[in-house]
Design an enzyme around this catalytic site. Sequence first.
Site, PDB file in Angstrom:
ATOM      1  N   GLU A 397       0.822  -1.223   0.000  1.00  0.00           N
ATOM      2  CA  GLU A 397       0.000   0.000   0.000  1.00  0.00           C
ATOM      3  C   GLU A 397       0.853   1.269   0.000  1.00  0.00           C
ATOM      4  O   GLU A 397       0.510   2.257  -0.652  1.00  0.00           O
ATOM      5  CB  GLU A 397      -0.947   0.001   1.205  1.00  0.00           C
ATOM      6  CG  GLU A 397      -2.137  -0.951   1.095  1.00  0.00           C
ATOM      7  CD  GLU A 397      -1.799  -2.414   1.326  1.00  0.00           C
ATOM      8  OE1 GLU A 397      -0.627  -2.707   1.686  1.00  0.00           O
ATOM      9  OE2 GLU A 397      -2.674  -3.277   1.155  1.00  0.00           O
ATOM     10  N   GLN A 419      -8.043  -2.482  -0.654  1.00  0.00           N
ATOM     11  CA  GLN A 419      -8.921  -3.656  -0.737  1.00  0.00           C
ATOM     12  C   GLN A 419      -9.968  -3.585   0.384  1.00  0.00           C
ATOM     13  O   GLN A 419     -11.141  -3.836   0.166  1.00  0.00           O
ATOM     14  CB  GLN A 419      -8.089  -4.927  -0.647  1.00  0.00           C
ATOM     15  CG  GLN A 419      -8.809  -6.134  -1.171  1.00  0.00           C
ATOM     16  CD  GLN A 419      -7.850  -7.211  -1.602  1.00  0.00           C
ATOM     17  OE1 GLN A 419      -7.161  -7.791  -0.758  1.00  0.00           O
ATOM     18  NE2 GLN A 419      -7.788  -7.493  -2.896  1.00  0.00           N
ATOM     19  N   PHE A 420      -9.526  -3.208   1.557  1.00  0.00           N
ATOM     20  CA  PHE A 420     -10.396  -2.862   2.681  1.00  0.00           C
ATOM     21  C   PHE A 420      -9.802  -1.613   3.313  1.00  0.00           C
ATOM     22  O   PHE A 420      -8.574  -1.484   3.390  1.00  0.00           O
ATOM     23  CB  PHE A 420     -10.458  -4.000   3.716  1.00  0.00           C
ATOM     24  CG  PHE A 420     -11.248  -5.194   3.243  1.00  0.00           C
ATOM     25  CD1 PHE A 420     -12.590  -5.348   3.587  1.00  0.00           C
ATOM     26  CD2 PHE A 420     -10.661  -6.154   2.434  1.00  0.00           C
ATOM     27  CE1 PHE A 420     -13.325  -6.433   3.129  1.00  0.00           C
ATOM     28  CE2 PHE A 420     -11.386  -7.247   1.977  1.00  0.00           C
ATOM     29  CZ  PHE A 420     -12.727  -7.388   2.325  1.00  0.00           C
ATOM     30  N   ALA A 421     -10.673  -0.717   3.786  1.00  0.00           N
ATOM     31  CA  ALA A 421     -10.184   0.545   4.361  1.00  0.00           C
ATOM     32  C   ALA A 421      -9.178   0.288   5.485  1.00  0.00           C
ATOM     33  O   ALA A 421      -8.257   1.073   5.705  1.00  0.00           O
ATOM     34  CB  ALA A 421     -11.358   1.361   4.898  1.00  0.00           C
ATOM     35  N   ASP A 422      -9.355  -0.833   6.179  1.00  0.00           N
ATOM     36  CA  ASP A 422      -8.455  -1.183   7.290  1.00  0.00           C
ATOM     37  C   ASP A 422      -6.988  -1.216   6.837  1.00  0.00           C
ATOM     38  O   ASP A 422      -6.084  -0.908   7.603  1.00  0.00           O
ATOM     39  CB  ASP A 422      -8.808  -2.559   7.844  1.00  0.00           C
ATOM     40  CG  ASP A 422     -10.302  -2.686   8.122  1.00  0.00           C
ATOM     41  OD1 ASP A 422     -10.682  -2.736   9.294  1.00  0.00           O
ATOM     42  OD2 ASP A 422     -11.092  -2.714   7.144  1.00  0.00           O
ATOM     43  N   HIS A 464     -11.410  -6.050   9.124  1.00  0.00           N
ATOM     44  CA  HIS A 464     -12.136  -5.839   7.861  1.00  0.00           C
ATOM     45  C   HIS A 464     -13.424  -5.058   8.105  1.00  0.00           C
ATOM     46  O   HIS A 464     -14.376  -5.186   7.346  1.00  0.00           O
ATOM     47  CB  HIS A 464     -12.500  -7.180   7.200  1.00  0.00           C
ATOM     48  CG  HIS A 464     -11.316  -7.939   6.681  1.00  0.00           C
ATOM     49  ND1 HIS A 464     -10.472  -8.641   7.492  1.00  0.00           N
ATOM     50  CD2 HIS A 464     -10.837  -8.100   5.423  1.00  0.00           C
ATOM     51  CE1 HIS A 464      -9.526  -9.210   6.766  1.00  0.00           C
ATOM     52  NE2 HIS A 464      -9.717  -8.903   5.503  1.00  0.00           N
TER      53      HIS A 464
END
Length: 658
Positions: A397, A419-422, A464
Amino acid sequence: MNFQLDLLSPEKAIELYKAMLKPRLIETKMLTLLRQGKISKWFSGIGQEAIAVGVTQVLNQDEYILPMHRNLGVFTERKIPLYRLFEQWQGKANGFTKGRDRSFHFGTQEFKIIGMISHLGPQLGVADGIALAHKLREKNKITAVFTGEGGTSEGDFHEALNVASVWSLPVLFCVENNGYGLSTPTEEQFKCEHIADRGQAYGMEAHIIDGNNIVEVYTKLNEIATSMRENQRPVLIEFKTFRRRGHEEASGTKYVPDDLMAYWKSKDPIDNYEEALIKANLLTPKQKQEFSTKIIKEITEHLDIAFKAPAISSSVEDELADVYKSFSLEPSPKSEVTTHIRFVDAIRNSLQQSMQKFDNLVIMGQDVAEYGGVFKITEGFVEQFGKERVRNTPICESAIVSAAMGLSINGMKAVVEMQFADFVSSGFNPIVNYLAKVHYRWNQHADVVVRMPCGAGVGAGPFHSQTNEAWFTKTPGLKVVYPAFPEDAKALLAASIEDPNPVLFFEHKALYRSVRGDVSENYTTLPLGKANHLKEGHQISIISFGAAVHWVLESLEELDHVEADVLDLRTLAPLDEEAIINSVKKTGKLLIVQEDTSFGGVASDISALISDQCFEYLDGPIKIVSSLPTPVPFAQALETQFLGKSRLNKSIEDLVNY
Ligand SMILES: Cc1ncc(C[n+]2csc(CCOP(=O)(O)OP(=O)(O)O)c2C)c(N)n1
């Protein structure tokens, strides 16, 4: 030292000498000014001049270069008038950062120099993005980026090399191995013998070059750069050199053994080269003196200009005005023709139309290409827009956000799908330190949207399910958008992509396939920073955003005797303060409903705003409904208990009856 002077024309041999002498003489002067308290800090590159000079010399003027804090030679070789550098270091208004950042922390499109941020590593990924933009436009240009050997321990280094290799980007990664990272010697920094050995692990060509030998630096790099333009690929160079002064002047060199220092002093890149030139009758002592005198005269004259420049002053308005690049959205209103689609389809449709509208827009993310992303939002995009513009990324990222920054520097737009905000935590550093601050620091915009599939209620557990908008609303320079309805999602995503500023775009996963709405078929935008007045009422104001807006509407269906004034914020930064204040002035009571936990969240700030601005209008305490202060749990019963939704009806009734 052995200088193969026969590889250079006599003119080039002298040009390189003068090019190294200039930063050396500037530094010598700066060290004096530092002692006199006339500049604030100095990072010395004495003994390393051959590297900055050699690298800059082999690049074309229109090729980007990303230097570090010891690379004065890059700035002098790009022929920046010295007074402009001096004014930057003195924090004057004409400095490249208008007094907002110090020393070498600046970039300039005029000279194609993109300066570092203190965190060292992110610029390696930025170089990837700049090179990618060239590659997509089929320009045979290379990009050079510097790091110290200490910086190679950062994850950013590994991520950037890996991306450059997988994408065959023509980036010249220049590692200056100068023995110490602050006080830490190389043997405590890495275990391999040479940093160049790491090239093989990334499938990348790598070379070791004597960084104190200008002829070797220049001739070898010239060959490598020429070949990289023809055969586009990244190359890793390890320059062996030494840092002869303290990390910065105040920190000294006590920890360096005397014999090591003496050895490297004997390998001084300028003294030795000068001796070789004199021996080869290419330079006379008289000429040497003339060159020095001319450079010193230039330094003195330019210092005079810089010292005469007035001390900086600015207004609050001017400082605030530079946080974002100014931008006015061309209106693209709703169409008459609508379709009834899901939230997820609205986002997909918006992205698709933006890709059609902007041919310089690139989408990057894990599994976004043929697979279509884990939520299938970009399914079919590869067929429509090609694999160059819809790019699967390795799992890195930080490098990808940095590369998006590089695309923007080089004239493109980027949408990065987390892919996920986390997982944004792994790309946090470049977002909050590079993208957010770059316009304020040196007037460079970051035309990047980071899409953030977020939120709980889907039984996905602590990693997630987070809604982490408050990690970003805290940071000046970022815009944060969080729609609740399909039409808003479509129009606000398009506006975010048009906006040249960095935008965190939150998409609640629980809304993706559960919420439908009438959505304009044509390309449509809505201005950021405008709340939507969903319901007119006089008993209480309820302010919310994202999935929590739907909880509020459901509660009000159940509590049909309550007349609430409901505002969907839609954008959290900038915040529509006016709409919030107007609503509270009307009702005198405020309930803020958010999915996030409370402390340090958006609701706390709205509460502070209203206490400050509407104190006299309040007829009750400001109330917040939010999640329990725990991580998001997985099991459904626990998750239901965690979310504020189960406490909402009672909170509304309590406040109405207060
Ligand atoms: C992320 C981060 N960690 C720590 C620092 C503090 N710091 C600044 S420069 C530096 C040493 C860098 O060493 P190296 O990369 O070898 O470059 P050199 O200074 O030797 O040229 C350190 C520890 C920082 N600026 N950023």
